[in-house]
Design an enzyme around this catalytic site. Structure first.
Site, PDB file in Angstrom:
ATOM      1  N   CYS A 127     117.492  -9.203   2.366  1.00 27.37           N
ATOM      2  CA  CYS A 127     116.104  -8.824   2.661  1.00 27.37           C
ATOM      3  C   CYS A 127     115.460  -9.834   3.600  1.00 27.37           C
ATOM      4  CB  CYS A 127     115.316  -8.717   1.357  1.00 27.37           C
ATOM      5  SG  CYS A 127     113.667  -7.999   1.562  1.00 27.37           S
ATOM      6  N   CYS A 128     115.639 -11.132   3.329  1.00 28.30           N
ATOM      7  CA  CYS A 128     115.095 -12.177   4.207  1.00 28.30           C
ATOM      8  C   CYS A 128     115.707 -12.095   5.600  1.00 28.30           C
ATOM      9  CB  CYS A 128     115.355 -13.549   3.609  1.00 28.30           C
ATOM     10  SG  CYS A 128     114.311 -13.979   2.197  1.00 28.30           S
ATOM     11  N   CYS A 210     106.288 -13.768   0.921  1.00 24.09           N
ATOM     12  CA  CYS A 210     106.093 -12.352   0.643  1.00 24.09           C
ATOM     13  C   CYS A 210     105.632 -12.154  -0.799  1.00 24.09           C
ATOM     14  CB  CYS A 210     107.383 -11.583   0.891  1.00 24.09           C
ATOM     15  SG  CYS A 210     107.920 -11.606   2.613  1.00 24.09           S
ATOM     16  N   CYS A 213     108.051 -12.008  -3.905  1.00 22.19           N
ATOM     17  CA  CYS A 213     108.911 -13.178  -4.124  1.00 22.19           C
ATOM     18  C   CYS A 213     108.130 -14.482  -4.251  1.00 22.19           C
ATOM     19  CB  CYS A 213     109.922 -13.299  -2.984  1.00 22.19           C
ATOM     20  SG  CYS A 213     110.916 -11.820  -2.728  1.00 22.19           S
ATOM     21  N   CYS A 236     114.227 -19.043   2.732  1.00 19.58           N
ATOM     22  CA  CYS A 236     114.439 -17.700   3.278  1.00 19.58           C
ATOM     23  C   CYS A 236     115.555 -17.702   4.322  1.00 19.58           C
ATOM     24  CB  CYS A 236     113.153 -17.174   3.906  1.00 19.58           C
ATOM     25  SG  CYS A 236     112.555 -18.162   5.298  1.00 19.58           S
TER      26      CYS A 236
END
Length: 245
Positions: A127-128, A210, A213, A236
């Site tokens: 995702c990062c 985000c 997180c 990240c």
């Protein structure tokens, strides 16, 4: 050195260059390091900002050196509303700055369709990569260097950061003017200069990323303890070395 040094970049800098400039800058204040960076790299220097407390300090300092500097924000589409609020405040305070809201290639719906719902829970590193690392790589393309608000006391992984760093991940030179600043120094500057800041900082969020997180931290915890809570992840990937295949 003359203006020809502006041709220098990751591929031409040697270890001796890094050592030389870190020695040259070691006794300078952060404002002077920023001035050196813009004098040296010119328009090939960009600031990637998360709009946390350190970012607000750097933006104010940058504005005193180059009013129309380019600021990159990685708009993952899952940031807190408070983060977008402070960005709007900064745009009003520094209207000449070029704030580039860099978007991921995939919308959240497209990402969910391809990789599944809530990728930040099932595969946070992926995702990062999709929503931060890959967009930043695109945003930094064509530049020689980028500015970062890393401080040595933020975490053990950042303890050896220098003013001028070789960035193997993005193949750029990374300049970090705030390496010697403490958390108290950051807030003294914000208060003394009456700067806007993310309201979440008043709710025990020292490090803000985000929304899914990022969590508040308890007294005495590491400032990044609220990032990716309860999983083996502290970064990240923007500031870590690439893994060798």
């Amino acid at each position: 050195m003359d203006n020809k040094v502006n041709e220098a970049d990751y591929f031409t800098f040697t270890e001796k260059n890094y050592d030389f400039f870190n020695q040259k800058l070691q006794d300078l204040g952060s404002q002077d390091v920023i001035k050196w960076a813009f004098d040296f790299f010119g328009d090939k220097l960009v600031y990637a900002c998360s709009f946390g407390a350190e970012g607000i300090v750097l933006i104010d300092m940058i504005s005193k050196v180059k009013k129309d500097a380019r600021i990159v924000f990685l708009d993952t589409h899952v940031h807190f509303q408070e983060t977008y609020d402070v960005i709007n405040q900064i745009k009003e305070k520094y209207p000449e700055l070029q704030i580039d809201m860099v978007q991921p290639e995939l919308t959240l719906d497209q990402q969910a369709e391809k990789y599944g719902e809530k990728l930040w829970e099932t595969q946070p590193d992926l995702c990062c990569y999709l929503r931060k690392n890959k967009p930043l790589e695109r945003a930094l393309a064509g530049n020689s260097a980028w500015l970062s608000g890393l401080r040595r006391d933020q975490s053990p992984t950042r303890a050896n950061t220098e003013f001028v760093n070789k960035d193997d991940k993005f193949k750029l030179i990374k300049v970090c003017p705030l390496i010697h600043w403490s958390w108290e120094d950051i807030w003294d500057y914000i208060k003394e200069n009456d700067l806007p800041y993310n309201a979440l900082h008043d709710q025990n969020y020292p490090s803000i990323g985000c929304q899914p997180c990022t969590f508040p931290v308890k007294p005495g915890e590491d400032h990044r303890a609220g990032r990716w809570k309860d999983i083996q992840k502290t970064e990240c990937g923007l500031h870590t070395r690439p893994t060798k295949s």
